[in-house]
Design a protein around this motif. Sequence first.
Motif, PDB file in Angstrom:
ATOM      1  N   VAL A   6     -19.302   8.048  13.459  1.00 52.61           N
ATOM      2  CA  VAL A   6     -19.564   6.836  14.244  1.00 52.61           C
ATOM      3  C   VAL A   6     -20.864   6.206  13.754  1.00 52.61           C
ATOM      4  O   VAL A   6     -21.900   6.890  13.658  1.00 52.61           O
ATOM      5  N   HIS A   7     -20.800   4.922  13.457  1.00 56.25           N
ATOM      6  CA  HIS A   7     -22.005   4.179  13.070  1.00 56.25           C
ATOM      7  C   HIS A   7     -22.343   3.207  14.200  1.00 56.25           C
ATOM      8  O   HIS A   7     -21.504   2.400  14.613  1.00 56.25           O
ATOM      9  N   PHE A   8     -23.579   3.300  14.707  1.00 55.16           N
ATOM     10  CA  PHE A   8     -24.014   2.471  15.829  1.00 55.16           C
ATOM     11  C   PHE A   8     -24.832   1.287  15.308  1.00 55.16           C
ATOM     12  O   PHE A   8     -25.927   1.472  14.771  1.00 55.16           O
ATOM     13  N   MET A   9     -24.276   0.101  15.460  1.00 59.59           N
ATOM     14  CA  MET A   9     -24.951  -1.124  15.010  1.00 59.59           C
ATOM     15  C   MET A   9     -25.768  -1.684  16.177  1.00 59.59           C
ATOM     16  O   MET A   9     -25.219  -2.020  17.227  1.00 59.59           O
ATOM     17  N   GLY A  10     -27.095  -1.741  15.977  1.00 58.44           N
ATOM     18  CA  GLY A  10     -27.992  -2.111  17.071  1.00 58.44           C
ATOM     19  C   GLY A  10     -28.461  -0.881  17.810  1.00 58.44           C
ATOM     20  O   GLY A  10     -28.675  -0.900  19.024  1.00 58.44           O
ATOM     21  N   ILE A  11     -28.673   0.215  17.068  1.00 61.00           N
ATOM     22  CA  ILE A  11     -28.932   1.536  17.660  1.00 61.00           C
ATOM     23  C   ILE A  11     -30.228   1.589  18.461  1.00 61.00           C
ATOM     24  O   ILE A  11     -30.425   2.486  19.274  1.00 61.00           O
ATOM     25  N   LEU A  60     -21.075   1.131   6.126  1.00 61.40           N
ATOM     26  CA  LEU A  60     -19.752   1.480   6.661  1.00 61.40           C
ATOM     27  C   LEU A  60     -18.966   2.439   5.761  1.00 61.40           C
ATOM     28  O   LEU A  60     -17.825   2.774   6.077  1.00 61.40           O
ATOM     29  N   GLU A  61     -19.568   2.890   4.684  1.00 59.32           N
ATOM     30  CA  GLU A  61     -18.882   3.841   3.804  1.00 59.32           C
ATOM     31  C   GLU A  61     -18.576   5.126   4.570  1.00 59.32           C
ATOM     32  O   GLU A  61     -19.460   5.716   5.199  1.00 59.32           O
ATOM     33  N   ASP A  62     -17.328   5.542   4.549  1.00 61.30           N
ATOM     34  CA  ASP A  62     -16.859   6.769   5.226  1.00 61.30           C
ATOM     35  C   ASP A  62     -16.998   6.725   6.750  1.00 61.30           C
ATOM     36  O   ASP A  62     -16.962   7.767   7.414  1.00 61.30           O
ATOM     37  N   VAL A  63     -17.165   5.536   7.332  1.00 61.19           N
ATOM     38  CA  VAL A  63     -17.301   5.404   8.782  1.00 61.19           C
ATOM     39  C   VAL A  63     -15.926   5.228   9.429  1.00 61.19           C
ATOM     40  O   VAL A  63     -15.092   4.454   8.955  1.00 61.19           O
TER      41      VAL A  63
END
Length: 473
Positions: A6-11, A60-63
Amino acid sequence: MHKIHVHFMGIGGSGIAPIAMLAKAAGFVVSGCDYQETNYEETLLHHDVNFSIGHDVSHLEDVDILAVSPAIFDINPDHPELLEGLRREIVMTWQEFMGLYLQKDKKVISIAGTHGKSTTTILAGLTLEAGGLDPSVQAGTIYRPWDAGCRIGESNYFVGEADEFNCNFLNYSPDIAIINNIEMDHPEFFETFEDFKEAFRKFIMRIKEGGLLIVNEESRGIQEVLGDMKDWIKDQEIRLVGYYLNKSFDFPFDKEYKGQIISYDADGMVFHVKSEDIDDIVKLGILGDYNVSNSLGVLSAALYLGISKEEIKDAFKNYKGVGRRSELKANIRGIKVYDDYGHHPTAISAVIDNFKKMYHDHKIYAIIEPHQISRLKMFPDEYLQAFSKADETIVTKSYMGREIHKHLEPIDLQAMVDKVSNHNAVYIECFEKLVEHIADKLVPGDIVIVFGAGKSYQITQKLIDLLNSKYRH
């Protein structure tokens, strides 16, 4: 076995950062990014959550999941990172992620309402912790003893804040829901109060069959929502509990809790609570009639869960509140500077009223950063009333936030301030000039409360720095 990344944008946001920490603890591969430095940097790193400054498609690589704050759709809807996530169909809000993954198969306790969610959520988490239930907790704030807005528990209990903006709370299916109050807010999203109340009706209908709904009987908005739901509550076998300080609401509650404030001092509030399963005196370690009211909801949930009165009373007495909720940031030569997240005019007025009770012999200054033009337009009279509460109020420029690209007609705040009935308010747009203006007036014993949910924390720090410099010589 493949671990979900999981990638959190605006973490760096106060709501999303705790979710990233909880996701990491739950076994997800977690990364994140934010367009600027964040107050959560040290806490995220402490929880082994790595993140980048700046947004980029390469993140986003591998996300597998791109979890975003709903605000991104207003503030930066055409960002390549977001667009690539949408193209790959991996985007969800962090609230969707929390509901789908972190709360899955849990006993969920959701705290909702226009005001007081974060403070109440942390109190609920601490009370369950005192009762040995070891909950996971999520709130959009920082609780200093945890150094975060979350607690990582090992049990099946999950206590979470349930935010009405963007109908975010419709992502959750609680076993227990506590609603502190229902008052119109977020006019940038909800067109009318009827729309707002309808969102709460839908939230109530997310409660699991046979679940528990706990409400503040004195909130007119709650009364109006409940009035339409009597049959549904009965059909779904929802257990309905009400609480109140002054006046009960004539409705078929399964149980009611009456609170009565006895006294208050610098260490908190003492109140009496009475129902069929309790008749006792309780000490709450934070100030404000509204906090006593909200704590009754937590108390009734805790008793329902089998937590003892002694464990509840210990948790309540030791609770000293959360970050940015009437938080004392400095005491410089007897001048106290408080930071408060309040931005709805009702919240601002309630906090100032509370300080006037506590410090009736002291001069109280309020610095207010209004939050979003649509809120100012929706509540002009309420803001004027809030501006008139303190001995002197300094209003600064409005924080735009999610409305920055909406090209709304600006509000003439100077003209608005000129209408304040007791002429105790001034408008100063520049933060530096604002702090110089107030620093020249302050004397030992004065109280300053800085209100806002945008950049107001910068005013707080600038004022503290200036006062420290002034009194160092």
